[in-house]
Design an enzyme around this catalytic site. Structure first.
Site, PDB file in Angstrom:
ATOM      1  N   ASP A   1       0.864  -1.186   0.000  1.00  0.00           N
ATOM      2  CA  ASP A   1       0.000   0.000   0.000  1.00  0.00           C
ATOM      3  C   ASP A   1       0.901   1.235   0.000  1.00  0.00           C
ATOM      4  O   ASP A   1       2.020   1.180  -0.503  1.00  0.00           O
ATOM      5  CB  ASP A   1      -0.947  -0.039   1.209  1.00  0.00           C
TER       6      ASP A   1
ATOM      7  N   HIS B   1       2.308   2.009  -3.102  1.00  0.00           N
ATOM      8  CA  HIS B   1       1.348   2.889  -3.768  1.00  0.00           C
ATOM      9  C   HIS B   1       1.769   4.346  -3.713  1.00  0.00           C
ATOM     10  O   HIS B   1       0.945   5.240  -3.884  1.00  0.00           O
ATOM     11  CB  HIS B   1      -0.043   2.725  -3.151  1.00  0.00           C
TER      12      HIS B   1
END
Length: 393
Positions: A215, A238
């Site tokens: 993430d 991310h």
């Protein structure tokens, strides 16, 4: 545009408060076994209580809870709570901390099962030591690993995080925080495993960290201000994200964020700001600069229509996004669209500045394109791609 080299893993000098250790409370002296199998939770609790209630004999000494090297300690969820008597409290993690392997073995605290290690209500906390915090989260990816909350004057240095079952390091409602030389390692397919998550915190510095997760490498959300994130290697992950903000109509506020000297390698995003439709508040005074990208999916993205696993619709209200600068961003993009500014028609993005952007396609080194809606601002210097909705100056 000059060439920059991020200064990753700079030499670290321990603060004087760490060097002076007149009061050392080794968890082995309180019954810990350190074999990675026996439950050492109670020994950790007793060592913490002794360190936290001790009174230093001078202003130059500080109590230290010591987790020695060459040992592995299996511990269940635990809260290390303050305030402590000493103005500085050291936690030396030189060994390895291991979480329960199976979700069914996880022992909850007061009915709450979402966190593993929690430091709360402290002043002058120092976490360091070069050890590893291993969440063994491969079977679930659902629990927070290490949270520090409701505290002032916090320093975290030289620690390693491995496969923690959700967010690795959470900074929650803190004031005056420094995080440096942290290494976080989790696979790209590990869900919700943010590297460093900053919420409700002010005067935060994150420096010289290497982060690979499933993430956001760093996420900055509501109530955070005066945050500096520098000299970071991010990948997989991310990107470094502001948000998400404004979920389910929330009023969220983030301001005065500075991100610089970052390498993104094989990340889904690079520099990202994301908010939900229907929210309120603002994200403002944010700078991303001296960014290097290698095969990022979305190098630069502002998304006022963020929607994660829900049915969403366009609404009139939105989090205001303004005074945002992207400067000296170079590298390659997996997607043809390298700059995406997707803003609300009713609450458009304003004073967006792009300065010296040069992003080519990873596939064939060709020119990339942009997608620009309801964003107002200027472009300066060399610009590849060239967003059509911004004004050249």
């Amino acid at each position: 545009m000059g060439v920059f080299i991020p200064i990753l893993f700079a030499a670290f000098v321990l603060p004087s408060s760490v060097v002076a250790q007149s009061f050392v409370y080794n968890v082995l002296d309180y019954g810990a076994v350190g074999d990675g199998y026996n439950d050492d939770t109670n020994a950790f609790k007793h060592a913490w209580e002794a360190a936290c209630t001790s009174t230093p004999d001078s202003s130059s000494s500080a109590p230290t809870m010591q987790i020695p090297s060459n040992t592995s300690f299996f511990i269940q969820p635990v809260i290390f709570r303050g305030p402590c008597r000493s103005p500085i409290i050291n936690v030396e993690i030189s060994g390895e901390l291991l979480a329960p392997v199976n979700p069914t073995d996880w022992r909850c605290i007061g009915g709450y099962c979402g966190m593993w290690i929690h430091f709360k209500s402290l002043r002058g906390l120092r976490l360091y030591g070069g050890g590893r915090i291993h969440g063994r989260g491969e079977k679930w990816w659902q629990k927070l690993a290490l949270e520090i909350s409701d505290s002032d004057d916090v320093q975290i240095t030289s620690l390693n995080f491995k496969d923690n079952p959700k967010m690795h390091l959470v900074l929650n409602n803190l004031r005056s925080v420094s995080v440096s030389t942290i290494h976080i390692d989790a696979p790209a397919d590990s869900k919700n495993t943010d590297g460093i998550h900053i919420t409700g915190s002010t005067d935060v510095t994150i420096d010289s960290c290497k982060i690979g997760t499933g993430d956001d490498c760093v996420s900055i959300v509501n109530g955070s201000a005066n945050v500096r994130v520098t000299n970071i290697f991010c990948g997989p992950g991310h990107g470094i994200s502001i948000g998400s903000l404004g979920k389910h109509g929330a009023e969220d506020k983030v301001e005065n964020i500075y991100v610089s000297d970052v390498v993104f390698r094989n990340t889904e995003n690079g520099a990202r700001i994301k908010s939900w439709q229907g929210g309120k508040g603002y994200a403002r005074n944010i700078i991303y600069e001296r960014i290097m990208l290698q095969d990022a999916d979305n190098p630069i993205i502002i998304d006022q229509f963020y929607c994660d696993h829900e049915k969403c619709k366009t609404q009139e209200s939105a989090v205001q996004i303004h005074d945002i600068t992207f400067r000296q961003v170079i590298g390659t993009s997996k997607n043809k669209v390298a700059v995406k500014l997707d803003c609300s028609e009713t609450v458009p993005c304003s004073n967006i500045i792009l300065n010296d952007i040069y992003i080519l396609s990873s596939e064939d080194q060709s020119t990339t394109t942009s997608d620009c809606k309801n964003a107002h601002g200027t472009i300066q210097g060399r610009m590849v791609p060239n967003p059509s909705c911004l004004t050249k100056v």
